[in-house]
Scaffold this motif. Structure first.
Motif, PDB file in Angstrom:
ATOM      1  N   ALA A 507       0.833  -1.207   0.000  1.00 46.62           N
ATOM      2  CA  ALA A 507       0.000   0.000   0.000  1.00 46.62           C
ATOM      3  C   ALA A 507       0.864   1.253   0.000  1.00 46.62           C
ATOM      4  O   ALA A 507       0.539   2.251  -0.682  1.00 46.62           O
ATOM      5  N   PHE A 508       1.971   1.214   0.736  1.00 43.33           N
ATOM      6  CA  PHE A 508       2.864   2.372   0.767  1.00 43.33           C
ATOM      7  C   PHE A 508       3.524   2.584  -0.592  1.00 43.33           C
ATOM      8  O   PHE A 508       3.625   3.723  -1.078  1.00 43.33           O
ATOM      9  N   LEU A 539       3.121  -8.591  -1.743  1.00 44.27           N
ATOM     10  CA  LEU A 539       4.104  -7.514  -1.922  1.00 44.27           C
ATOM     11  C   LEU A 539       4.096  -7.000  -3.356  1.00 44.27           C
ATOM     12  O   LEU A 539       4.165  -5.784  -3.599  1.00 44.27           O
ATOM     13  N   GLU A 540       4.027  -7.915  -4.298  1.00 42.06           N
ATOM     14  CA  GLU A 540       4.036  -7.525  -5.710  1.00 42.06           C
ATOM     15  C   GLU A 540       2.765  -6.810  -6.104  1.00 42.06           C
ATOM     16  O   GLU A 540       2.784  -5.905  -6.963  1.00 42.06           O
ATOM     17  N   GLY A 541       1.634  -7.200  -5.485  1.00 45.89           N
ATOM     18  CA  GLY A 541       0.360  -6.538  -5.756  1.00 45.89           C
ATOM     19  C   GLY A 541      -0.081  -6.694  -7.189  1.00 45.89           C
ATOM     20  O   GLY A 541       0.076  -7.751  -7.814  1.00 45.89           O
ATOM     21  N   TRP A 546       7.938  -6.262  -8.301  1.00 47.37           N
ATOM     22  CA  TRP A 546       8.257  -7.587  -8.842  1.00 47.37           C
ATOM     23  C   TRP A 546       9.521  -8.078  -8.165  1.00 47.37           C
ATOM     24  O   TRP A 546      10.506  -7.343  -8.039  1.00 47.37           O
ATOM     25  N   SER A 547       9.505  -9.324  -7.680  1.00 46.32           N
ATOM     26  CA  SER A 547      10.661  -9.877  -6.992  1.00 46.32           C
ATOM     27  C   SER A 547      11.732 -10.239  -8.010  1.00 46.32           C
ATOM     28  O   SER A 547      11.589 -11.186  -8.790  1.00 46.32           O
ATOM     29  N   ALA A 548      12.835  -9.502  -7.974  1.00 43.50           N
ATOM     30  CA  ALA A 548      13.856  -9.613  -9.020  1.00 43.50           C
ATOM     31  C   ALA A 548      14.646 -10.902  -8.945  1.00 43.50           C
ATOM     32  O   ALA A 548      15.335 -11.254  -9.912  1.00 43.50           O
ATOM     33  N   ILE A 549      14.547 -11.655  -7.838  1.00 43.66           N
ATOM     34  CA  ILE A 549      15.252 -12.926  -7.804  1.00 43.66           C
ATOM     35  C   ILE A 549      14.665 -13.890  -8.825  1.00 43.66           C
ATOM     36  O   ILE A 549      15.309 -14.849  -9.252  1.00 43.66           O
ATOM     37  N   LYS A 550      13.443 -13.612  -9.277  1.00 42.92           N
ATOM     38  CA  LYS A 550      12.816 -14.443 -10.307  1.00 42.92           C
ATOM     39  C   LYS A 550      13.434 -14.232 -11.684  1.00 42.92           C
ATOM     40  O   LYS A 550      13.095 -14.945 -12.626  1.00 42.92           O
TER      41      LYS A 550
END
Length: 611
Positions: A507-508, A539-541, A546-550
């Motif tokens: 949300a932030f 977190l990605e919403g 986007w989780s960059a470890i992917k």
């Protein structure tokens, strides 16, 4: 993680089981069952709970296969040399003596006692129980007998399916289900509980820990990566070849193994079940350690136009620790002196002493000085002291996140107003997003952060471009049921708070992007959850992050090694402005999680990009 102790951590739970779930009730049958009708396989039965639980048995025959003389869990294992023809019934059982046993390996004995179900960690842990014979009277029939040949545990024996689904009428417990050792790995291991077993030429998949334990796999190709580990990539595809190894001998002689090493030859001993890992081969004979030559990784140095941002959990660092020089060398050499480093688990100036101290300036200064001594930059830093004993972690330690930054490369935008209880906001100035306080904490009085770390937000400028960085350390997985729990699938109770926290962080971030769609936003840290988890999805919403470890191949996605599973706990999530440019590189820098001499249990993560 719970406290480790060699002592039995819960009283023996004697289960008079009328349902599939563990019970803690003692029933004494006045007339013992005799050996002409009761053997070990009758005690073990075809479910996880003995059909004779809480009953007395008399003159149960067996050969002693191993003795345990340390800790408070003293006793010995016996095995019936004349097995039945049912693969679901174990032929071994532990006899709990509470004092040093007076039998020797190879003794043929008859045991009279009470059948008990001991739950390591207590019933509230959700763990499976261990079938035991307690309060024993032992008669030695003969000595020097041949120990029953060990059952061979290998890739052909262990099923690929992990566990049956628990009985919904028993809250998801598998205790009352008939074992199917040809179909499920957990059933297979349970069918060998207490028996003499053997593994051969097994690869180490979790390094030796401080308690002289390591994990191997009996399935050489199961989710193997190039460094020799076994990667955990899904709730639905468990790694069934993992097995914990302990030793019956002196722990000083236990091998100091790293991931990718091999225990060559045979490792043999009884199969036990404990609180910290489930099924465990307690080795009376250990294989010979052969090094795999694993080396610590070094990331690529950022170019002049790249901003390098890292996250590193330094595991309860306080001024009394002896690891400052090692952490500094890791930051300077292995991470190549990132421009911004988000540190998690920085403790206050006197560590775990609970005297009201919350300031951490001595801890941070000692690390910065060590970095300079190691040839790194003179980092500056920003943080916000927590309210005493309100952020979880080690009592008195007051762990918090800290930003280190290299002022020669990046500047921090200081904006007054941020403190431990004031929420940071987002405003619009000249068409751009701006934090109301920098550094600031995200909604620190929200119930989502109760007894947990509050995210630290900061505004940085690199080559004229603003970058918003949010440092996180979400609620830990402590309290979740283990993968070998009696409840299948295990309950992950810690997710409830973590999901609430992830919702607040997203949300932030959304507030920033609502003001400035193309803002450079990074949310990073110890998320205490996997890249495929619901926490990561929250977190990605809807594409805010986007989780960059992917961006890495699946085999390279890990930051932590737990019970033979290399997994993601630390993440760097990026906004679309960073991702869409495709001009970024991500690296999980493996310097800790795979090694027995680790200085933290987490591997640092680093992102390089051009804002």
């Amino acid at each position: 993680m719970p406290s480790r102790s060699s002592a039995r951590l819960a009283a023996l739970t004697v289960a008079a089981v009328c349902s599939a779930a563990s019970a803690a009730q003692m029933v004494v049958v006045p007339t013992p069952a005799h050996a002409d009708s009761v053997r070990i396989h009758d005690i073990q039965g075809t479910t996880r709970i003995s059909p004779l639980a809480a009953q007395q048995v008399a003159d149960v025959p067996g050969v002693v296969t191993a003795t345990r003389t340390y800790g408070s869990s003293k006793g010995f294992w016996i095995q019936d040399p004349t097995p039945d023809d049912d693969p679901a019934t174990s032929e071994g059982v532990f006899v709990f003596t509470s004092s040093t046993p007076k039998v020797a390996v190879g003794d043929s004995v008859k045991v009279t006692g009470t059948v008990s179900e001991y739950v390591p960690g207590g019933a509230s842990s959700g763990n499976q129980s261990v079938t035991e014979v307690t309060k024993p009277t032992i008669t030695t029939v003969s000595t020097g007998n041949e120990v029953p040949a060990p059952a061979v545990i290998d890739e052909d024996a262990v099923p690929d399916e992990y566990a049956p689904t628990g009985d919904t009428a028993a809250a998801g417990s598998v205790n009352g289900l008939t074992l199917d050792p040809s179909a499920y790995a957990l059933d297979y291991y349970e069918s060998l509980e207490g028996m003499n077993v053997q593994v051969a030429d097994t690869r180490v998949v979790t390094a030796t820990d401080p308690y002289s334990e390591l994990w191997v796999t009996v399935k050489p190709w199961e989710h193997r990566n190039r460094r020799g580990g076994t990667v955990y990539g899904s709730y639905d595809s468990q790694n069934t070849g993992r097995l914990q190894i302990q030793s019956l001998g002196p722990t000083a002689d236990f091998p100091k193994a790293n991931v990718g090493d091999t225990l060559e030859g045979t490792t043999t001993g009884p199969l036990d079940f404990n609180q910290f890992g489930g099924y465990t081969l307690v080795a009376s004979k250990l294989g010979t350690l052969q090094s795999g030559g694993l080396e610590r990784e070094t990331t690529q140095k950022q170019s002049r136009g790249e901003l390098a941002v890292a996250t590193y959990n330094v595991e309860n660092l306080d001024p009394s620790d002896a690891t400052f020089d090692q952490h500094a060398a890791a930051i300077v050499n292995n991470l190549q002196s990132p421009d911004i480093v988000s540190l998690e688990e920085i403790q206050d100036n006197n560590g775990a002493k609970d005297d009201g101290t919350v300031d951490a300036s001595e801890t941070v200064k000692k690390l910065i000085d060590a970095i300079v001594a190691a040839g790194g930059p003179q980092y500056d830093w920003r943080s916000i002291n927590p309210v005493n004993d309100q952020d979880g972690g080690e009592p008195g330690g007051n762990i918090r996140q800290v930003f280190l930054f290299n002022p020669e490369r990046v500047s921090f935008v200081d904006r007054a107003g941020g403190d431990s209880t004031t929420a940071v906001g987002v405003t619009k100035v000249h068409g751009k997003a701006q934090l109301t306080a920098s550094p600031g904490r995200i909604d620190p009085t929200n119930a989502a952060w109760k007894s947990s770390r509050k995210p630290l937000a900061g505004e940085f400028v690199f080559r004229g471009k603003t970058v918003f960085v949010i440092a996180n350390h979400l609620n830990s997985k402590g309290g979740d049921q283990g993968l070998t729990a009696q409840y299948q699938p295990p309950v992950r109770s810690s997710e409830i708070q973590r999901h609430a926290q992830a919702t607040e962080v997203n949300a932030f971030v959304k507030n920033i992007l609502d003001v400035q769609k193309n803002a450079n936003v990074i949310a990073l840290g110890d998320m205490n959850d996997f890249e495929f988890s619901e926490t990561a999805k929250i977190l990605e919403g809807d594409g805010e992050l986007w989780s960059a470890i992917k961006s890495l191949p699946r085999s390279e996605r890990y930051t932590y090694d737990y019970q033979g599973n290399e997994q993601v706990l630390d993440q760097i999530l990026i906004s679309s402005a960073i991702r869409r440019g495709c001009d970024f590189a991500y690296d999980s820098v493996h310097i800790n999680s795979e090694f027995n001499d680790q200085i933290s249990d987490h591997d640092p993560q680093i992102l390089r990009f051009r804002p």
